[in-house]
Design a protein around this motif. Structure first.
Motif, mmCIF file in Angstrom:
data_model
loop_
_atom_site.group_PDB
_atom_site.id
_atom_site.type_symbol
_atom_site.label_atom_id
_atom_site.label_comp_id
_atom_site.label_asym_id
_atom_site.label_seq_id
_atom_site.Cartn_x
_atom_site.Cartn_y
_atom_site.Cartn_z
ATOM 1 N N LEU A 155 -86.542 -27.407 -16.389
ATOM 2 C CA LEU A 155 -86.666 -26.162 -17.144
ATOM 3 C C LEU A 155 -87.287 -25.127 -16.217
ATOM 4 C CD1 LEU A 155 -88.187 -27.691 -20.411
ATOM 5 C CD2 LEU A 155 -85.768 -27.450 -19.802
ATOM 6 N N THR A 183 -80.557 -32.626 -17.781
ATOM 7 C CA THR A 183 -80.539 -31.422 -18.611
ATOM 8 C C THR A 183 -81.218 -30.289 -17.846
ATOM 9 O OG1 THR A 183 -80.616 -32.691 -20.667
ATOM 10 C CG2 THR A 183 -81.312 -30.386 -20.769
ATOM 11 N N ARG A 185 -81.999 -26.122 -17.745
ATOM 12 C CA ARG A 185 -82.023 -24.836 -18.434
ATOM 13 C C ARG A 185 -82.740 -23.828 -17.541
ATOM 14 N NH1 ARG A 185 -78.973 -27.452 -20.787
ATOM 15 N NH2 ARG A 185 -78.812 -27.899 -23.030
ATOM 16 N N ARG A 210 -76.660 -24.271 -17.216
ATOM 17 C CA ARG A 210 -76.924 -23.428 -18.390
ATOM 18 C C ARG A 210 -77.997 -22.401 -18.025
ATOM 19 N NH1 ARG A 210 -77.243 -23.991 -24.103
ATOM 20 N NH2 ARG A 210 -77.586 -21.863 -24.896
ATOM 21 N N TRP A 283 -87.244 -19.899 -24.511
ATOM 22 C CA TRP A 283 -85.844 -20.311 -24.562
ATOM 23 C C TRP A 283 -85.289 -20.249 -25.989
ATOM 24 C CZ3 TRP A 283 -82.286 -21.016 -20.883
ATOM 25 C CH2 TRP A 283 -81.093 -21.656 -21.221
#
Length: 484
Positions: A155, A183, A185, A210, A283
């Motif tokens: 993140l 994942t 972000r 993303r 976010w």
């Protein structure tokens, strides 16, 4: 049809003739109505009396133009957006969880400060942390290495993510992480993303990363002027390792010779949850996706007591300024400040003056040559009075130093994204971290000492030697303090 066209033409001619006669009265009336409306709005909504007086004077002295400027720059849209930014009850509850818990200080020093900041932020002072200070180059390398080792999530929030020699290697690491099934972000500020063209966001999206832009819109009426910027610099890997500080992702730190200096920190331990939940809230506000904010790291990674400090308009309004005031007031021996932008408001100036009168040594390090000329002039006006009161001012030699660091009495350390100006204190969203740890404070002071070895001491005599026109220029620049 011809009759209709002729009638319309006659009506237009009549309106033009009427306006030619009455336009002065129309403009004057509109100017008075606009000035009255702005005066009433300012009186009800401005907390700062200086700002209220300035806007009121502007709209009466410069009719219509002053009202238009107030509509664009002065109307507080911040509160509405900031309430949305909290992300809803679930995230608010997570951010305030454990407000009555936390690790007690082992020393009596600064105990009152720790209690005050705890009540201010609603967050616990967490023990068991390890905070490692890193200069910009090593920090970027450590971040890339952490991304390459990620197994669960990455993140990242930043103000500027350059499409350059600094941004591309990190982007490649993020792309490799996505390919491994991690994942990822990425949140880039809507204005900060424009520092590189084409923006790095286009590349990241093409490669499957993303990425979102904070408060960005191509519609001018939806783009929030230059305020409400997300100035936070956060990265959390696998929900257990964090990075935060003042460093943007830009090539200026890596060039030989470097164009900029900066400071970042690697954080391990329970304080990482403050970074994690700050990102999750931002976010969720930006794109509506709720991420897992459960901390997965070690509970005992080191000996540093640490706490994250979210600051921003409305929801976290004034938390950073009040923290600075409390820290200065708690100082008994020494306050050391390194910042690129030093334009404090009157209350912060007064608190530093009181510290000097109390016998506290105040040491301030700012760049010799600032990248924002107006800010430098305004800063010189404020620094002049502090030097006269006994503050020790040093101009750090090039390259431009973007470091944001503060220490108090060799025990307390504040680092993060916030500057000593109105934008960081009231308008932008910032993230800082306070740390209570003698060895960390010693490391921070060693870093400040390195800055001082290449810096030039500036005394009252140098300010007296300035030409009158320079003093006038600096004073005029300082009039813009509420907006710098």
């Amino acid at each position: 049809m011809q009759e209709w066209v002729a009638g319309a033409a006659s009506l237009v001619e009549w309106l033009i003739a009427w306006l030619q006669v009455f336009w002065p009265a129309i403009v004057a009336t509109a100017g008075v109505v606009a000035a009255v409306w702005v005066t009433l709005h300012v009186a009800q909504h401005k907390r700062d009396a200086r700002a209220a007086a300035a806007w009121t004077g502007l709209v009466w002295l410069v009719p219509l133009v002053g009202a238009l400027l107030y509509l664009l720059l002065g109307v507080n849209r911040i509160q509405r957006r900031a309430r949305q930014l909290t992300g809803g009850g679930a995230i608010d509850a997570a951010l305030s969880a454990g407000r009555d818990q936390g690790t007690p200080l082992q020393s009596d020093r600064l105990r009152v400060l720790a209690r005050l900041v705890g009540r201010l932020t609603g967050l616990p002072l967490t023990g068991g942390n390890r905070v490692t200070l890193l200069e910009a180059g090593p920090a970027l390398a450590a971040m890339i290495q952490a991304v390459d080792q990620a197994r669960d999530s990455v993140l990242l929030a930043t103000y500027i993510f350059g499409n350059d020699a600094a941004g591309k290697p990190l982007a490649e690491a993020l792309e490799r992480a996505v390919a491994r099934g991690v994942t990822v972000r990425v949140l880039v500020d809507g204005v900060g993303a424009l520092y590189s063209l084409p923006p790095i966001t286009l590349r990241l999206r093409r490669r499957g990363v993303r990425v979102e832009r904070f408060l960005h819109s191509i519609a001018p009426w939806r783009m929030p002027y230059l305020n409400l910027r997300n100035h936070r610099k956060l990265m959390v890997v696998d929900r257990c390792i964090g990075f935060t500080g003042g460093m943007n992702i830009r090539a200026g730190y890596l060039r030989e010779p470097a164009h900029m200096q900066d400071l970042h920190a690697r954080v391990e331990g329970p304080a990482v949850v403050h970074l994690l939940r700050s990102f999750v809230a931002d976010w969720a506000f930006t794109c509506g996706e709720t991420l897992d904010d459960n901390y997965l790291g070690a509970l005992e990674a080191g000996d540093t007591l640490a706490r994250g400090i979210n600051a921003g308009p409305d929801a976290d309004f004034d938390k950073r300024r009040l923290t600075l005031l409390a820290a200065i007031g708690a100082a008994e021996h020494e306050v050391r400040i390194v910042t690129p932008y030093f334009v404090p408001d009157q209350t912060l100036l007064a608190s530093l003056q009181l510290a000097l009168l109390k016998g506290v040594r105040v040491n301030i390090v700012v760049p010799q040559k600032n990248n924002l000329r107006l800010v430098q002039w305004a800063s010189l006006h404020a620094l002049r009075w502090l030097v006269r009161e006994g503050a020790e001012l040093h101009f750090s030699a090039p390259p431009f130093d973007h470091t944001k660091l503060m220490t108090v009495d060799g025990h307390w350390v504040l680092l993060g994204s916030g500057n000593w100006d109105a934008r960081s204190l009231r308008l932008n969203f910032e993230f800082d971290m306070e740390c209570y740890d003698d060895p960390l404070a010693e490391q921070a002071n060693d870093l400040i000492d390195r800055r001082l070895r290449g810096a030039r001491r500036v005394g009252e005599a140098e300010f007296r030697a300035m030409g009158r026109w320079r003093h006038a220029r600096n004073a005029l620049a300082h009039l813009f303090e509420p907006y710098l």
